[in-house]
Design an enzyme around this catalytic site. Structure first.
Site, PDB file in Angstrom:
ATOM      1  N   ILE A   1      -4.601  -4.686  21.618  1.00  0.00           N
ATOM      2  CA  ILE A   1      -5.308  -6.114  21.277  1.00  0.00           C
ATOM      3  C   ILE A   1      -4.341  -7.086  20.980  1.00  0.00           C
ATOM      4  CG2 ILE A   1      -6.753  -6.798  18.985  1.00  0.00           C
ATOM      5  CD1 ILE A   1      -7.868  -4.210  20.889  1.00  0.00           C
TER       6      ILE A   1
ATOM      7  N   TYR B   1       5.073   5.885  14.696  1.00  0.00           N
ATOM      8  CA  TYR B   1       4.171   4.993  14.835  1.00  0.00           C
ATOM      9  C   TYR B   1       2.782   6.011  15.117  1.00  0.00           C
ATOM     10  CZ  TYR B   1       0.322   1.623  15.719  1.00  0.00           C
ATOM     11  OH  TYR B   1      -0.767   0.713  15.846  1.00  0.00           O
TER      12      TYR B   1
ATOM     13  N   VAL C   1       1.034  -1.138  -0.037  1.00  0.00           N
ATOM     14  CA  VAL C   1       0.001  -0.196  -0.186  1.00  0.00           C
ATOM     15  C   VAL C   1       0.728   1.197  -0.060  1.00  0.00           C
ATOM     16  CG1 VAL C   1      -1.899  -1.132   1.058  1.00  0.00           C
ATOM     17  CG2 VAL C   1      -0.333  -0.006   2.428  1.00  0.00           C
TER      18      VAL C   1
ATOM     19  N   ASN D   1      -6.297  -0.996   7.002  1.00  0.00           N
ATOM     20  CA  ASN D   1      -6.066  -1.743   8.187  1.00  0.00           C
ATOM     21  C   ASN D   1      -4.666  -2.027   8.333  1.00  0.00           C
ATOM     22  OD1 ASN D   1      -6.259  -3.858  10.662  1.00  0.00           O
ATOM     23  ND2 ASN D   1      -5.537  -4.862   8.821  1.00  0.00           N
TER      24      ASN D   1
ATOM     25  N   LYS E   1      -0.318   7.628  12.955  1.00  0.00           N
ATOM     26  CA  LYS E   1      -1.906   7.504  13.523  1.00  0.00           C
ATOM     27  C   LYS E   1      -2.613   8.558  13.858  1.00  0.00           C
ATOM     28  CE  LYS E   1      -1.641   2.801  13.144  1.00  0.00           C
ATOM     29  NZ  LYS E   1      -2.688   2.135  12.270  1.00  0.00           N
TER      30      LYS E   1
HETATM   31  P1  NAI Z   1      -0.382  -7.457  12.044  1.00  0.00           P
HETATM   32  O1  NAI Z   1       0.967  -7.079  11.936  1.00  0.00           O
HETATM   33  O2  NAI Z   1      -0.928  -8.727  12.401  1.00  0.00           O
HETATM   34  O3  NAI Z   1      -1.371  -7.150  10.589  1.00  0.00           O
HETATM   35  C1  NAI Z   1      -0.985  -5.964   9.808  1.00  0.00           C
HETATM   36  C2  NAI Z   1      -1.164  -6.444   8.361  1.00  0.00           C
HETATM   37  O4  NAI Z   1      -0.862  -5.399   7.545  1.00  0.00           O
HETATM   38  C3  NAI Z   1      -0.419  -7.771   7.781  1.00  0.00           C
HETATM   39  O5  NAI Z   1      -1.332  -8.468   7.177  1.00  0.00           O
HETATM   40  C4  NAI Z   1       0.696  -7.101   7.187  1.00  0.00           C
HETATM   41  O6  NAI Z   1       0.975  -8.154   6.004  1.00  0.00           O
HETATM   42  C5  NAI Z   1       0.007  -5.916   6.456  1.00  0.00           C
HETATM   43  N1  NAI Z   1       0.774  -5.017   5.768  1.00  0.00           N
HETATM   44  C6  NAI Z   1       1.921  -4.291   6.309  1.00  0.00           C
HETATM   45  N2  NAI Z   1       2.510  -3.673   5.553  1.00  0.00           N
HETATM   46  C7  NAI Z   1       1.685  -3.565   4.378  1.00  0.00           C
HETATM   47  C8  NAI Z   1       1.857  -3.151   3.236  1.00  0.00           C
HETATM   48  N3  NAI Z   1       2.907  -2.253   2.867  1.00  0.00           N
HETATM   49  N4  NAI Z   1       1.152  -3.231   2.266  1.00  0.00           N
HETATM   50  C9  NAI Z   1      -0.050  -4.027   2.347  1.00  0.00           C
HETATM   51  N5  NAI Z   1      -0.152  -4.723   3.656  1.00  0.00           N
HETATM   52  C10 NAI Z   1       0.754  -4.506   4.781  1.00  0.00           C
HETATM   53  O7  NAI Z   1      -1.184  -6.327  13.048  1.00  0.00           O
HETATM   54  P2  NAI Z   1      -2.403  -6.115  13.807  1.00  0.00           P
HETATM   55  O8  NAI Z   1      -2.208  -6.048  15.123  1.00  0.00           O
HETATM   56  O9  NAI Z   1      -3.752  -6.947  13.339  1.00  0.00           O
HETATM   57  O10 NAI Z   1      -3.034  -4.562  13.291  1.00  0.00           O
HETATM   58  C11 NAI Z   1      -3.811  -4.238  12.161  1.00  0.00           C
HETATM   59  C12 NAI Z   1      -3.898  -2.497  12.378  1.00  0.00           C
HETATM   60  O11 NAI Z   1      -4.406  -2.317  13.515  1.00  0.00           O
HETATM   61  C13 NAI Z   1      -2.720  -1.813  11.996  1.00  0.00           C
HETATM   62  O12 NAI Z   1      -3.003  -0.688  11.348  1.00  0.00           O
HETATM   63  C14 NAI Z   1      -2.289  -1.651  13.633  1.00  0.00           C
HETATM   64  O13 NAI Z   1      -1.259  -0.337  13.715  1.00  0.00           O
HETATM   65  C15 NAI Z   1      -3.465  -1.418  14.170  1.00  0.00           C
HETATM   66  N6  NAI Z   1      -3.495  -1.368  15.643  1.00  0.00           N
HETATM   67  C16 NAI Z   1      -3.188  -2.564  16.229  1.00  0.00           C
HETATM   68  C17 NAI Z   1      -3.172  -2.561  17.459  1.00  0.00           C
HETATM   69  C18 NAI Z   1      -2.751  -3.639  18.501  1.00  0.00           C
HETATM   70  O14 NAI Z   1      -2.863  -3.713  19.634  1.00  0.00           O
HETATM   71  N7  NAI Z   1      -2.750  -5.095  17.821  1.00  0.00           N
HETATM   72  C19 NAI Z   1      -3.375  -1.394  18.304  1.00  0.00           C
HETATM   73  C20 NAI Z   1      -3.867  -0.208  17.614  1.00  0.00           C
HETATM   74  C21 NAI Z   1      -3.925  -0.345  16.358  1.00  0.00           C
END
Ligand code: NAI
Length: 242
Positions: A188, A155, A64, A90, A159
């Site tokens: 999360i 980060y 992305v 996401n 955000k």
């Molecule tokens: P994760 O690391 O499990 O998933 C992130 C996803 O984004 C992965 O599938 C990854 O392949 C994809 N991704 C990363 N860079 C990419 C790129 N350049 N192009 C396309 N896809 C890409 O993380 P999680 O925990 O599921 O997080 C999802 C979202 O929620 C993120 O934006 C994160 O910042 C946000 N978030 C997560 C929190 C948590 O506690 N886990 C808290 C607050 C926000």
């Protein structure tokens, strides 16, 4: 509830993104999963959605952070599904470090993925939404963008930027029937957070525990089906940032 709608979910192959994909598919939406590298995981999610909910679901590899590759990918989704109605930004990464030692490339990489990535997707999906005279964008921000977080200046900035982007897009496109909201998750349990059993941050959460990806997906489903909500930032954080 979402039958006949197509939802694009970035980073939809695991963690919070996967839970969002499942939830939207359970409501009847057709799904375009954008994934960065793990084809097998993305194909598995799509297969599961087709089997379980009888919706159309396809996976697209796309970084992305690239303006042109996002344009191409949205073009492919349009060719396959005809159009799109819902976009969930996401995809996100962390590259933590103290501000005094942070490398320029670590700052840039996080901003390019988390903030510019969302801009690229919105930029290239908006023409489809305008043509449909409806659209719904949901950006996955973070409480770090509201409160800040030591060791995460890149980060948190990405955000917080996403929240500004959300509100501007909401104001700009409301008259065209396009809504734009953000969800700000707290802590999360996913691959991104890892094992946090002894983390002192847990004491800062009034509800006393980490959230599940499904808790974030519930909020996304609400925003995807709401009619009179735009420019909102919905915290899903157990009360952490109130
Ligand atoms: P994760 O690391 O499990 O998933 C992130 C996803 O984004 C992965 O599938 C990854 O392949 C994809 N991704 C990363 N860079 C990419 C790129 N350049 N192009 C396309 N896809 C890409 O993380 P999680 O925990 O599921 O997080 C999802 C979202 O929620 C993120 O934006 C994160 O910042 C946000 N978030 C997560 C929190 C948590 O506690 N886990 C808290 C607050 C926000």
């Amino acid at each position: 509830m979402l039958k006949g709608k197509t939802a694009i979910v970035t980073g939809g192959s695991r963690g919070i993104g996967r839970a969002i994909v499942w939830k939207l598919a359970s409501l009847g939406a057709d799904i375009a999963v954008i994934y960065a590298g793990n084809r097998e995981a993305a194909e598995n999610v799509c297969h599961g959605c087709r089997q379980e909910y009888g919706v159309e679901a396809r996976a697209y590899v796309c970084d992305v952070a690239g303006f042109s590759v996002v344009k191409e990918t949205v073009g492919k989704i349009k060719a396959d599904f005809g159009t799109a109605h819902i976009l969930v930004n996401n995809a996100g990464i962390t590259q933590d470090g103290l501000v005094a030692m942070m490398k320029e490339e670590d700052f840039d990489r996080v901003l390019d993925t988390n903030l510019k990535g969302a801009f690229h997707m919105i930029r290239h999906c908006t023409p489809l939404f305008l043509r449909n005279r409806e659209g719904c964008v949901i950006n996955i921000a973070s409480v770090a963008g509201i409160m800040g977080n030591a060791g995460q200046c890149n980060y948190s900035a990405s955000k917080a930027g996403l929240i500004g982007l959300t509100k501007s897009v909401a104001r700009e496109l409301a008259s065209k029937g396009i809504r734009c909201n953000a969800v700000a998750p707290g802590f999360i349990a996913t691959d991104m957070t890892g094992d946090q059993t002894d983390n002192p941050l847990l004491k800062m959460i009034p509800l006393g525990k980490m959230g599940e990806p499904e808790d974030v997906a519930e909020a996304v489903a609400y925003l995807a089906t709401a009619r009179y909500v735009t420019g909102e930032v919905l915290r899903v954080d157990g009360g952490m940032a109130m």
